[in-house]
Enzyme design. Structure first.
Site, PDB file in Angstrom:
ATOM      1  N   ARG A 122       3.699  -4.563  19.382  1.00  0.00           N
ATOM      2  CA  ARG A 122       3.167  -4.501  18.016  1.00  0.00           C
ATOM      3  C   ARG A 122       2.240  -5.677  17.758  1.00  0.00           C
ATOM      4  NH1 ARG A 122       5.409  -0.865  14.652  1.00  0.00           N
ATOM      5  NH2 ARG A 122       5.116  -2.136  12.776  1.00  0.00           N
ATOM      6  N   ARG A 167       0.830  -1.216   0.000  1.00  0.00           N
ATOM      7  CA  ARG A 167       0.000   0.000   0.000  1.00  0.00           C
ATOM      8  C   ARG A 167       0.858   1.256   0.000  1.00  0.00           C
ATOM      9  NH1 ARG A 167      -0.769  -1.351   5.887  1.00  0.00           N
ATOM     10  NH2 ARG A 167      -2.717  -2.435   5.433  1.00  0.00           N
ATOM     11  N   HIS A 184      43.908  -6.997  19.157  1.00  0.00           N
ATOM     12  CA  HIS A 184      44.021  -6.215  20.394  1.00  0.00           C
ATOM     13  C   HIS A 184      44.375  -4.782  20.044  1.00  0.00           C
ATOM     14  CE1 HIS A 184      44.919  -5.409  24.587  1.00  0.00           C
ATOM     15  NE2 HIS A 184      46.049  -4.812  24.189  1.00  0.00           N
ATOM     16  N   GLY A 217       8.530   0.292  28.601  1.00  0.00           N
ATOM     17  CA  GLY A 217       9.996   0.289  28.721  1.00  0.00           C
ATOM     18  C   GLY A 217      10.604  -0.852  27.929  1.00  0.00           C
TER      19      GLY A 217
HETATM   20  P1  FAD Z   1       6.976  -4.892   7.505  1.00  0.00           P
HETATM   21  O1  FAD Z   1       8.310  -4.283   7.454  1.00  0.00           O
HETATM   22  O2  FAD Z   1       6.010  -4.410   8.530  1.00  0.00           O
HETATM   23  O3  FAD Z   1       6.333  -4.712   6.054  1.00  0.00           O
HETATM   24  C1  FAD Z   1       5.030  -5.071   5.774  1.00  0.00           C
HETATM   25  C2  FAD Z   1       4.570  -4.319   4.549  1.00  0.00           C
HETATM   26  O4  FAD Z   1       3.289  -4.839   4.169  1.00  0.00           O
HETATM   27  C3  FAD Z   1       4.378  -2.830   4.780  1.00  0.00           C
HETATM   28  O5  FAD Z   1       5.138  -2.101   3.845  1.00  0.00           O
HETATM   29  C4  FAD Z   1       2.876  -2.602   4.598  1.00  0.00           C
HETATM   30  O6  FAD Z   1       2.590  -1.364   3.955  1.00  0.00           O
HETATM   31  C5  FAD Z   1       2.486  -3.770   3.714  1.00  0.00           C
HETATM   32  N1  FAD Z   1       1.082  -4.179   3.868  1.00  0.00           N
HETATM   33  C6  FAD Z   1       0.487  -4.680   4.980  1.00  0.00           C
HETATM   34  N2  FAD Z   1      -0.802  -4.977   4.724  1.00  0.00           N
HETATM   35  C7  FAD Z   1      -1.026  -4.666   3.417  1.00  0.00           C
HETATM   36  C8  FAD Z   1      -2.158  -4.753   2.569  1.00  0.00           C
HETATM   37  N3  FAD Z   1      -3.323  -5.222   2.994  1.00  0.00           N
HETATM   38  N4  FAD Z   1      -2.023  -4.339   1.297  1.00  0.00           N
HETATM   39  C9  FAD Z   1      -0.840  -3.840   0.845  1.00  0.00           C
HETATM   40  N5  FAD Z   1       0.240  -3.757   1.594  1.00  0.00           N
HETATM   41  C10 FAD Z   1       0.172  -4.158   2.870  1.00  0.00           C
HETATM   42  N6  FAD Z   1      13.869  -4.705  13.791  1.00  0.00           N
HETATM   43  C11 FAD Z   1      15.177  -4.989  13.791  1.00  0.00           C
HETATM   44  O7  FAD Z   1      15.554  -6.118  13.443  1.00  0.00           O
HETATM   45  N7  FAD Z   1      16.112  -4.061  14.154  1.00  0.00           N
HETATM   46  C12 FAD Z   1      15.765  -2.815  14.543  1.00  0.00           C
HETATM   47  O8  FAD Z   1      16.621  -1.992  14.857  1.00  0.00           O
HETATM   48  C13 FAD Z   1      14.389  -2.475  14.559  1.00  0.00           C
HETATM   49  N8  FAD Z   1      13.990  -1.238  14.918  1.00  0.00           N
HETATM   50  C14 FAD Z   1      12.652  -0.937  14.883  1.00  0.00           C
HETATM   51  C15 FAD Z   1      12.278   0.359  15.260  1.00  0.00           C
HETATM   52  C16 FAD Z   1      10.939   0.700  15.240  1.00  0.00           C
HETATM   53  C17 FAD Z   1      10.526   2.100  15.660  1.00  0.00           C
HETATM   54  C18 FAD Z   1       9.972  -0.247  14.807  1.00  0.00           C
HETATM   55  C19 FAD Z   1       8.513   0.137  14.741  1.00  0.00           C
HETATM   56  C20 FAD Z   1      10.334  -1.519  14.429  1.00  0.00           C
HETATM   57  C21 FAD Z   1      11.689  -1.885  14.468  1.00  0.00           C
HETATM   58  N9  FAD Z   1      12.124  -3.164  14.130  1.00  0.00           N
HETATM   59  C22 FAD Z   1      13.452  -3.468  14.162  1.00  0.00           C
HETATM   60  C23 FAD Z   1      11.174  -4.209  13.713  1.00  0.00           C
HETATM   61  C24 FAD Z   1      11.169  -4.347  12.166  1.00  0.00           C
HETATM   62  O9  FAD Z   1      10.816  -3.109  11.607  1.00  0.00           O
HETATM   63  C25 FAD Z   1      10.185  -5.419  11.746  1.00  0.00           C
HETATM   64  O10 FAD Z   1      10.485  -6.625  12.410  1.00  0.00           O
HETATM   65  C26 FAD Z   1      10.276  -5.658  10.243  1.00  0.00           C
HETATM   66  O11 FAD Z   1       9.993  -4.487   9.514  1.00  0.00           O
HETATM   67  C27 FAD Z   1       9.293  -6.761   9.821  1.00  0.00           C
HETATM   68  O12 FAD Z   1       9.399  -6.963   8.451  1.00  0.00           O
HETATM   69  P2  FAD Z   1       8.186  -7.566   7.600  1.00  0.00           P
HETATM   70  O13 FAD Z   1       8.708  -7.668   6.214  1.00  0.00           O
HETATM   71  O14 FAD Z   1       7.648  -8.757   8.266  1.00  0.00           O
HETATM   72  O15 FAD Z   1       7.018  -6.467   7.674  1.00  0.00           O
HETATM   73  P1  NAD Z   2       8.145  -4.369  23.460  1.00  0.00           P
HETATM   74  O1  NAD Z   2       7.365  -5.592  23.550  1.00  0.00           O
HETATM   75  O2  NAD Z   2       9.606  -4.423  23.232  1.00  0.00           O
HETATM   76  O3  NAD Z   2       7.946  -3.476  24.774  1.00  0.00           O
HETATM   77  C1  NAD Z   2       6.680  -3.082  25.211  1.00  0.00           C
HETATM   78  C2  NAD Z   2       6.790  -2.786  26.690  1.00  0.00           C
HETATM   79  O4  NAD Z   2       5.599  -2.152  27.093  1.00  0.00           O
HETATM   80  C3  NAD Z   2       6.946  -4.039  27.550  1.00  0.00           C
HETATM   81  O5  NAD Z   2       8.030  -3.845  28.419  1.00  0.00           O
HETATM   82  C4  NAD Z   2       5.621  -4.138  28.293  1.00  0.00           C
HETATM   83  O6  NAD Z   2       5.750  -4.689  29.593  1.00  0.00           O
HETATM   84  C5  NAD Z   2       5.208  -2.678  28.353  1.00  0.00           C
HETATM   85  N1  NAD Z   2       3.784  -2.437  28.464  1.00  0.00           N
HETATM   86  C6  NAD Z   2       2.767  -3.092  27.848  1.00  0.00           C
HETATM   87  N2  NAD Z   2       1.581  -2.521  28.173  1.00  0.00           N
HETATM   88  C7  NAD Z   2       1.864  -1.476  28.981  1.00  0.00           C
HETATM   89  C8  NAD Z   2       1.077  -0.492  29.634  1.00  0.00           C
HETATM   90  N3  NAD Z   2      -0.236  -0.460  29.508  1.00  0.00           N
HETATM   91  N4  NAD Z   2       1.706   0.426  30.412  1.00  0.00           N
HETATM   92  C9  NAD Z   2       3.069   0.403  30.557  1.00  0.00           C
HETATM   93  N5  NAD Z   2       3.858  -0.501  29.949  1.00  0.00           N
HETATM   94  C10 NAD Z   2       3.270  -1.421  29.172  1.00  0.00           C
HETATM   95  O7  NAD Z   2       7.413  -3.491  22.315  1.00  0.00           O
HETATM   96  P2  NAD Z   2       7.851  -2.169  21.559  1.00  0.00           P
HETATM   97  O8  NAD Z   2       8.904  -1.446  22.297  1.00  0.00           O
HETATM   98  O9  NAD Z   2       6.576  -1.472  21.218  1.00  0.00           O
HETATM   99  O10 NAD Z   2       8.474  -2.753  20.232  1.00  0.00           O
HETATM  100  C11 NAD Z   2       7.710  -3.640  19.417  1.00  0.00           C
HETATM  101  C12 NAD Z   2       8.579  -4.634  18.722  1.00  0.00           C
HETATM  102  O11 NAD Z   2       9.273  -3.996  17.653  1.00  0.00           O
HETATM  103  C13 NAD Z   2       9.685  -5.215  19.595  1.00  0.00           C
HETATM  104  O12 NAD Z   2       9.223  -6.281  20.386  1.00  0.00           O
HETATM  105  C14 NAD Z   2      10.670  -5.666  18.572  1.00  0.00           C
HETATM  106  O13 NAD Z   2      10.262  -6.913  18.079  1.00  0.00           O
HETATM  107  C15 NAD Z   2      10.533  -4.616  17.486  1.00  0.00           C
HETATM  108  N6  NAD Z   2      11.598  -3.598  17.637  1.00  0.00           N
HETATM  109  C16 NAD Z   2      12.890  -4.005  17.558  1.00  0.00           C
HETATM  110  C17 NAD Z   2      13.898  -3.083  17.707  1.00  0.00           C
HETATM  111  C18 NAD Z   2      15.308  -3.552  17.608  1.00  0.00           C
HETATM  112  O14 NAD Z   2      15.530  -4.655  17.118  1.00  0.00           O
HETATM  113  N7  NAD Z   2      16.279  -2.774  18.069  1.00  0.00           N
HETATM  114  C19 NAD Z   2      13.620  -1.752  17.947  1.00  0.00           C
HETATM  115  C20 NAD Z   2      12.291  -1.368  18.027  1.00  0.00           C
HETATM  116  C21 NAD Z   2      11.286  -2.310  17.863  1.00  0.00           C
END
Ligand code: FAD
Ligand code: NAD
Length: 476
Positions: free
Chosen positions: A273, A37, A445, A183
């Protein structure tokens, strides 16, 4: 006007799972289309996740280092932050990478169709594009629809002052005060960014620790540093209600000391998420969805529908980009008739805070929950010359070893650069290395990478920089 197209393989979702799968399929000679999308390839990770957050964290890290230089007698003036330029730089990183993906897709003859997709059957999708509906029929589909921020209905007060991670990454301003609800990964990474840019950041976490699930000894140095960087960390505390007062958000807390309220300029909700498995017409297929909304797959990424495979965030945890890409490749290889399975010994995870926390393979929490007997060997960075040179002796490297076979089962690291260092641990676990293999690999090192080998030396009681009084000669 409605159009009909047949493509042998459709990949629904252009994130790190989807584009990795589509590009490999094209390399193997399959006809492929990606549907998303979003007008740009990259998904959550590139457009509103991993990459923009790490670009901003890099800025935060540099700001922190300029402050740390005071101790070394190097004084910088207070930095002036041009938010417009900072946003533009971050957006430019995204634009360069998504542009690169578009070029790679074109070169591989991967068709990109922009629109909202919905299954109309096991071999057909309807895609609502700007030009009208397109019917796509396929032999196979790889579902890679990813995930979205979890929402708490009570927090949906229609206020722009309440943000999710996507809004927080837009960096509209640097609010005077920010409350982060959750957190976990996002709360601590984005909290760090805003705190370094000048916001007074508080975190509220429901459970009794930051990063619940992560080994305590790895979280401790991070928590100690965040206690100085953040204004407050409220554990075992629930946010019961939010109100927009017109100038701020009034937050109603319920914590160990009872109920209280406080006002913040902004609130970031980062409480996990949810998989994008709803609204996709999955009822028109044979896919099975778990009670948590994850599409069920086997180790070849096959769903209960023979025409559909699923990868990435939509099919389970950990929701990480590298897991999604890896599963994408397994799905394509399994369609290609290869005996590929997704059965990793280690999916490394990194929290990109300062210090970073990284782990791979078995954790101490998992070992103790499973009642599994493991030896844990720790190497405190206070014994590392490189850590002293960097002024960062708060780190720790540990390995978890099977005491029967000396096999490395897990590695955990906290400290600056832990996210880079963990790759060696992941390789050691995947290859079934014994602790001795780490000891016998000569590490350069002075590096922090040495701490991986030294934690293995310490497993044998023979680490050069750690003295242990002897009662007997250790077995080598
Ligand atoms: P996504 O990347 O979510 O892609 C799914 C795609 O499907 C999207 O582009 C969406 O538009 C499309 N889509 C969904 N439904 C439809 C539909 N019905 N029609 C058309 N298109 C559709 N992971 C890490 O490993 N390292 C990190 O440092 C890290 N940091 C993160 C920081 C944040 C703030 C967030 C939110 C996530 C982070 N993640 C990180 C998690 C990582 O982004 C996801 O695990 C990863 O993007 C998942 O990949 P995916 O291909 O499964 O789905
Ligand atoms: P998370 O699961 O890492 O953390 C959510 C936190 O919110 C937990 O500690 C939980 O106990 C707390 N929580 C839940 N309900 C609450 C409430 N009502 N009040 C207060 N605390 C509450 O989820 P996230 O930080 O939203 O990240 C989502 C996912 O995205 C991660 O689990 C990870 O898979 C992915 N992600 C990965 C990276 C990375 O790889 N560096 C970075 C960002 C996100």
């Amino acid at each position: 006007m409605s159009k009909s197209i047949h493509v042998p393989l459709v990949v629904l979702g252009g994130g790190p799972g989807g584009y990795a799968a589509a590009f490999l399929a094209a390399d193997l000679g399959m006809g492929v289309a990606i549907v998303d999308r979003d007008e740009r390839l990259g998904g959550t990770c590139l457009l509103r996740g991993c990459i923009p957050s790490k670009a901003l964290l890099h800025v935060g890290r540099v700001l922190a280092e300029t402050r740390e230089m005071e101790e070394w007698g190097v004084h910088f003036p207070k930095p002036a932050i041009d938010l417009t330029a900072l946003r533009a730089r971050k957006d430019n990183v995204i634009a360069t990478l998504t542009g690169g993906l578009a070029t790679l897709a074109r070169r591989r003859n991967v068709t990109f169709l922009r629109g909202e997709a919905r299954f109309t059957g096991s071999t057909s999708l309807e895609v609502a594009t700007a030009e009208g509906a397109t019917s796509l029929s396929f032999d196979h589909c790889i579902l890679a629809s990813g995930s979205r921020p979890a929402r708490i209905p009570a927090f949906d007060i229609g206020s722009e002052r309440v943000m999710d991670s996507t809004a927080a990454l837009e960096l509209r301003d640097v609010p005077k005060s920010l409350l982060v609800v959750g957190g976990g990964y996002i709360g601590l990474e984005m909290g760090t960014v805003y705190a370094e840019l000048g916001s007074q950041v508080s975190v509220v976490e429901l459970s009794d620790t930051l990063l619940p699930g992560v080994d305590r000894d790895l979280v401790k140095p991070l928590q100690q540093r965040l206690e100085k960087l953040f204004t407050a960390i409220h554990l075992r505390t629930k946010v019961a209600r939010l109100e927009d007062t017109g100038t701020a958000v009034r937050v109603h807390f319920e914590g160990p000391a009872g109920a209280s309220t406080a006002e913040y300029a902004r609130v970031l909700v980062a409480v996990g998420r949810r998989p994008n498995s709803d609204g996709l017409g999955l009822e028109n297929t044979k896919l099975v969805v778990s009670p948590k909304g994850f599409v069920e797959v086997d180790e070849r990424q096959r769903t209960a529908d023979p025409h559909v495979l699923a990868i990435g965030d939509v099919c389970g945890e950990p929701m990480l980009a590298h897991r999604a890409s890896h599963q994408g490749k397994v799905a394509v290889e399994s369609l290609h008739g290869e005996p590929a399975i997704f059965a990793p010994r280690a999916i490394p995870a990194v929290v990109f805070t300062d210090p970073e926390i990284a782990w791979a393979g078995l954790t101490e929490n998992e070992a103790s929950a499973a009642g599994r007997n493991v030896d844990v060997s720790r190497y405190p960075w206070a014994a590392s010359g490189r850590a002293h040179a960097l002024g960062r002796t708060d780190g720790l490297t540990k390995i978890l070893v099977d005491p029967e076979t000396d096999t490395v089962l897990g590695v955990g690291i906290v400290g600056p650069g832990a996210g880079e260092l963990i790759a060696e641990g992941a390789l050691a676990i995947e290859m079934g290395c014994a602790a001795r293999d780490l000891v016998e690999t000569i590490h350069p090192h002075p590096t922090l990478g040495e701490t991986v080998a030294f934690s293995a030396e310490n497993y044998f009681g023979l680490a050069t920089e750690i003295y242990r009084p002897r009662t007997e000669t250790p077995a080598r």
